[in-house]
Design a protein around this motif. Structure first.
Motif, short mmCIF file in Angstrom:
data_model
loop_
_atom_site.label_atom_id
_atom_site.label_comp_id
_atom_site.label_asym_id
_atom_site.label_seq_id
_atom_site.Cartn_x
_atom_site.Cartn_y
_atom_site.Cartn_z
N UNK A 1 72.41 -22.70 28.14
CA UNK A 1 72.16 -21.80 27.00
C UNK A 1 70.95 -22.23 26.18
N UNK A 2 70.80 -23.52 25.95
CA UNK A 2 69.66 -23.98 25.14
C UNK A 2 68.33 -23.69 25.84
N UNK A 3 68.31 -23.80 27.15
CA UNK A 3 67.09 -23.47 27.89
C UNK A 3 66.83 -21.96 27.86
N UNK B 1 65.02 -17.74 32.82
CA UNK B 1 65.61 -16.47 33.24
C UNK B 1 65.17 -16.13 34.67
N UNK B 2 63.89 -16.32 34.96
CA UNK B 2 63.39 -16.05 36.32
C UNK B 2 64.07 -16.96 37.34
N UNK C 1 68.65 -27.29 40.28
CA UNK C 1 68.27 -26.93 38.90
C UNK C 1 69.09 -25.78 38.30
N UNK C 2 70.16 -25.36 38.98
CA UNK C 2 70.99 -24.29 38.43
C UNK C 2 71.49 -24.63 37.03
N UNK C 3 72.02 -25.81 36.84
CA UNK C 3 72.57 -26.20 35.54
C UNK C 3 71.50 -26.22 34.47
N UNK C 4 70.29 -26.63 34.81
CA UNK C 4 69.18 -26.64 33.86
C UNK C 4 68.79 -25.21 33.51
N UNK D 1 62.00 -31.80 15.94
CA UNK D 1 62.76 -32.79 16.72
C UNK D 1 63.18 -32.19 18.05
N UNK D 2 63.14 -32.99 19.10
CA UNK D 2 63.62 -32.50 20.40
C UNK D 2 65.11 -32.17 20.34
N UNK D 3 65.50 -31.20 21.13
CA UNK D 3 66.90 -30.82 21.26
C UNK D 3 67.46 -31.57 22.47
N UNK D 4 68.66 -32.08 22.34
CA UNK D 4 69.32 -32.73 23.46
C UNK D 4 70.12 -31.69 24.23
#
Length: 133
Positions: free
Chosen positions: A104-106, A117-118, A97-100, A10-13
């Motif tokens: 933590x999940x990403x 991380x990069x 895209x900082x928040x993305x 299942x996809x994670x939200x």
């Protein structure tokens, strides 16, 4: 011998700036490296053209692409490609895209973590002193 059916994951939200996006661990961490070599057809070619487009966009075009991805995408391979290119173009993507990238999940995702991380490392100089703490 019977083959087992594929396991459905299942996809994670993930909540990014108040918007829910989805992340599906798609196993792309095992295949993404092979798409870096020149491709002539298939998924690899589509992915390379997507990455090339991300590299060329203006800020307005970046906003449109990001909005579509946030609304429609769940595949880890596309989140990974977005963050990989974003790390190369922090002038365009750091504020968007900082928040993305720093979610933590990403950062813990098998499919996305290397590029997240990069991106965080590339975006860091664009953060204010207070945000860096």
């Amino acid at each position: 011998m019977r083959r087992r059916p594929p396991v459905e994951v299942a996809p994670v939200t993930v909540l990014i700036n108040g918007q829910e996006i989805r992340l599906l661990e798609d196993g792309s961490e095992y295949a993404a490296w092979s798409f870096r070599a020149p491709q002539t057809d298939g998924v690899g070619l589509i992915l390379q053209r997507f990455e090339a487009r991300l590299r060329e966009v203006s800020t307005d075009e970046a906003d449109k692409i990001i909005a579509v991805l946030f609304a429609k995408n769940q595949r880890g391979i596309l989140w990974s490609a977005l963050l990989m290119v974003a790390a190369e173009r922090p002038d365009i993507y750091a504020s968007r895209l900082w928040e993305l990238a720093s979610n933590e999940k990403m950062l813990l995702s098998r499919s996305v973590r290397t590029d997240a991380i990069a991106a965080v490392a590339a975006f860091y100089p664009y953060r204010t002193v207070e945000e860096r703490r």
